[in-house]
Scaffold this motif. Sequence first.
Motif, PDB file in Angstrom:
ATOM      1  N   GLY A  44       0.814  -1.197   0.000  1.00 20.59           N
ATOM      2  CA  GLY A  44       0.000   0.000   0.000  1.00 20.59           C
ATOM      3  C   GLY A  44       0.852   1.253   0.000  1.00 20.59           C
ATOM      4  O   GLY A  44       2.061   1.216   0.215  1.00 20.59           O
ATOM      5  N   GLY A  45       0.208   2.355  -0.253  1.00 21.84           N
ATOM      6  CA  GLY A  45       0.900   3.626  -0.281  1.00 21.84           C
ATOM      7  C   GLY A  45       0.042   4.690  -0.902  1.00 21.84           C
ATOM      8  O   GLY A  45      -1.160   4.509  -1.098  1.00 21.84           O
ATOM      9  N   SER A  46       0.662   5.798  -1.209  1.00 18.54           N
ATOM     10  CA  SER A  46      -0.024   6.923  -1.839  1.00 18.54           C
ATOM     11  C   SER A  46       0.357   7.001  -3.302  1.00 18.54           C
ATOM     12  O   SER A  46       1.526   6.854  -3.661  1.00 18.54           O
ATOM     13  N   VAL A  47      -0.635   7.232  -4.132  1.00 22.18           N
ATOM     14  CA  VAL A  47      -0.416   7.287  -5.572  1.00 22.18           C
ATOM     15  C   VAL A  47      -1.379   8.293  -6.178  1.00 22.18           C
ATOM     16  O   VAL A  47      -2.507   8.440  -5.702  1.00 22.18           O
TER      17      VAL A  47
ATOM     18  N   PRO B 230      -4.044   9.861  -8.982  1.00 23.66           N
ATOM     19  CA  PRO B 230      -5.040   9.237  -9.853  1.00 23.66           C
ATOM     20  C   PRO B 230      -4.416   8.781 -11.165  1.00 23.66           C
ATOM     21  O   PRO B 230      -3.587   9.475 -11.748  1.00 23.66           O
ATOM     22  N   GLY B 231      -4.828   7.613 -11.608  1.00 31.39           N
ATOM     23  CA  GLY B 231      -4.276   7.033 -12.811  1.00 31.39           C
ATOM     24  C   GLY B 231      -3.062   6.164 -12.579  1.00 31.39           C
ATOM     25  O   GLY B 231      -2.621   5.448 -13.491  1.00 31.39           O
ATOM     26  N   GLY B 232      -2.542   6.192 -11.380  1.00 26.15           N
ATOM     27  CA  GLY B 232      -1.370   5.416 -11.045  1.00 26.15           C
ATOM     28  C   GLY B 232      -1.690   3.971 -10.737  1.00 26.15           C
ATOM     29  O   GLY B 232      -2.840   3.529 -10.815  1.00 26.15           O
ATOM     30  N   SER B 233      -0.651   3.242 -10.359  1.00 28.87           N
ATOM     31  CA  SER B 233      -0.784   1.813 -10.087  1.00 28.87           C
ATOM     32  C   SER B 233      -0.112   1.437  -8.781  1.00 28.87           C
ATOM     33  O   SER B 233       0.849   2.070  -8.349  1.00 28.87           O
ATOM     34  N   LEU B 234      -0.634   0.402  -8.179  1.00 30.84           N
ATOM     35  CA  LEU B 234      -0.035  -0.208  -7.010  1.00 30.84           C
ATOM     36  C   LEU B 234      -0.220  -1.707  -7.108  1.00 30.84           C
ATOM     37  O   LEU B 234      -1.190  -2.179  -7.704  1.00 30.84           O
ATOM     38  N   ARG B 235       0.690  -2.435  -6.506  1.00 29.97           N
ATOM     39  CA  ARG B 235       0.571  -3.881  -6.441  1.00 29.97           C
ATOM     40  C   ARG B 235       0.625  -4.315  -4.992  1.00 29.97           C
ATOM     41  O   ARG B 235       1.654  -4.173  -4.326  1.00 29.97           O
ATOM     42  N   LEU B 236      -0.483  -4.822  -4.522  1.00 30.63           N
ATOM     43  CA  LEU B 236      -0.559  -5.317  -3.165  1.00 30.63           C
ATOM     44  C   LEU B 236      -0.204  -6.797  -3.132  1.00 30.63           C
ATOM     45  O   LEU B 236      -0.426  -7.527  -4.095  1.00 30.63           O
ATOM     46  N   ALA B 237       0.336  -7.225  -2.027  1.00 31.30           N
ATOM     47  CA  ALA B 237       0.667  -8.625  -1.832  1.00 31.30           C
ATOM     48  C   ALA B 237       0.110  -9.104  -0.504  1.00 31.30           C
ATOM     49  O   ALA B 237       0.062  -8.350   0.475  1.00 31.30           O
ATOM     50  N   CYS B 238      -0.305 -10.330  -0.491  1.00 27.52           N
ATOM     51  CA  CYS B 238      -0.779 -10.973   0.723  1.00 27.52           C
ATOM     52  C   CYS B 238      -0.017 -12.272   0.890  1.00 27.52           C
ATOM     53  O   CYS B 238      -0.213 -13.209   0.117  1.00 27.52           O
TER      54      CYS B 238
ATOM     55  N   ASN C  22      -4.509  -0.922 -11.326  1.00 24.76           N
ATOM     56  CA  ASN C  22      -4.148   0.058 -12.338  1.00 24.76           C
ATOM     57  C   ASN C  22      -5.246   1.096 -12.483  1.00 24.76           C
ATOM     58  O   ASN C  22      -6.377   0.890 -12.055  1.00 24.76           O
ATOM     59  N   SER C  23      -4.901   2.194 -13.109  1.00 29.19           N
ATOM     60  CA  SER C  23      -5.859   3.273 -13.346  1.00 29.19           C
ATOM     61  C   SER C  23      -6.609   3.640 -12.078  1.00 29.19           C
ATOM     62  O   SER C  23      -7.836   3.755 -12.065  1.00 29.19           O
ATOM     63  N   LEU C  24      -5.871   3.827 -11.023  1.00 32.55           N
ATOM     64  CA  LEU C  24      -6.478   4.070  -9.726  1.00 32.55           C
ATOM     65  C   LEU C  24      -7.230   5.390  -9.685  1.00 32.55           C
ATOM     66  O   LEU C  24      -6.819   6.378 -10.300  1.00 32.55           O
ATOM     67  N   ARG C  25      -8.319   5.374  -8.957  1.00 33.83           N
ATOM     68  CA  ARG C  25      -9.179   6.533  -8.769  1.00 33.83           C
ATOM     69  C   ARG C  25      -9.242   6.892  -7.299  1.00 33.83           C
ATOM     70  O   ARG C  25      -8.949   6.066  -6.440  1.00 33.83           O
ATOM     71  N   SER C  26      -9.670   8.103  -7.029  1.00 35.08           N
ATOM     72  CA  SER C  26      -9.764   8.532  -5.642  1.00 35.08           C
ATOM     73  C   SER C  26     -10.700   7.634  -4.844  1.00 35.08           C
ATOM     74  O   SER C  26     -10.462   7.389  -3.653  1.00 35.08           O
ATOM     75  N   GLU C  27     -11.738   7.125  -5.473  1.00 35.29           N
ATOM     76  CA  GLU C  27     -12.680   6.267  -4.776  1.00 35.29           C
ATOM     77  C   GLU C  27     -12.114   4.886  -4.465  1.00 35.29           C
ATOM     78  O   GLU C  27     -12.759   4.093  -3.780  1.00 35.29           O
TER      79      GLU C  27
ATOM     80  N   VAL D 274      -4.257   2.205   1.136  1.00 38.17           N
ATOM     81  CA  VAL D 274      -4.099   2.720  -0.213  1.00 38.17           C
ATOM     82  C   VAL D 274      -4.757   4.086  -0.282  1.00 38.17           C
ATOM     83  O   VAL D 274      -5.929   4.236   0.049  1.00 38.17           O
ATOM     84  N   THR D 275      -3.994   5.064  -0.696  1.00 39.24           N
ATOM     85  CA  THR D 275      -4.513   6.418  -0.820  1.00 39.24           C
ATOM     86  C   THR D 275      -4.262   6.914  -2.229  1.00 39.24           C
ATOM     87  O   THR D 275      -3.113   6.955  -2.687  1.00 39.24           O
ATOM     88  N   VAL D 276      -5.324   7.275  -2.907  1.00 37.65           N
ATOM     89  CA  VAL D 276      -5.235   7.795  -4.270  1.00 37.65           C
ATOM     90  C   VAL D 276      -5.630   9.259  -4.218  1.00 37.65           C
ATOM     91  O   VAL D 276      -6.782   9.599  -3.978  1.00 37.65           O
ATOM     92  N   SER D 277      -4.670  10.110  -4.431  1.00 34.32           N
ATOM     93  CA  SER D 277      -4.912  11.540  -4.321  1.00 34.32           C
ATOM     94  C   SER D 277      -3.885  12.302  -5.140  1.00 34.32           C
ATOM     95  O   SER D 277      -2.725  11.908  -5.239  1.00 34.32           O
ATOM     96  N   ALA D 278      -4.349  13.396  -5.721  1.00 38.22           N
ATOM     97  CA  ALA D 278      -3.445  14.266  -6.453  1.00 38.22           C
ATOM     98  C   ALA D 278      -2.608  15.102  -5.505  1.00 38.22           C
ATOM     99  O   ALA D 278      -1.543  15.589  -5.875  1.00 38.22           O
TER     100      ALA D 278
END
Length: 128
Positions: free
Chosen positions: A9-12, A14-22, A84-89, A124-128
Amino acid sequence: DVQLVESGGGSVPPGGSLRLACVSSGLPVTGKCMAWFRQVPGQEREGVARFSSASGHTNYADSVKGRFTVSLDSSGNTLYLQMNSLRSEDTGMYYCAASRRGGGCPLRIGRSDDYLHWGRGTQVTVSA
């Protein structure tokens, strides 16, 4: 003991990507049924994706279809959520879950109380 540990997790923006692992350990056979959930304070924990390592089937919530992808590593102990294509929501605490009540793995993602084992979550935080 059963352990599920999320990471990635982290901050990204909008439109960015993250890869979570469990990373899981100690899961019983029922642990082959796994899911990703997310939660925003004040809201119900929402199912994001469900994965069955037994069947290879993956289901996604409508809100993430086409953007998120679940996969399992070759060793079978790490479940990924490529976002991918992360949104604020998409912002929220993301949780890994395993072991569906009843021992099966229905196609429906289900609700949070349908799963027996949980990780502590990764933010996970999606913010400009």
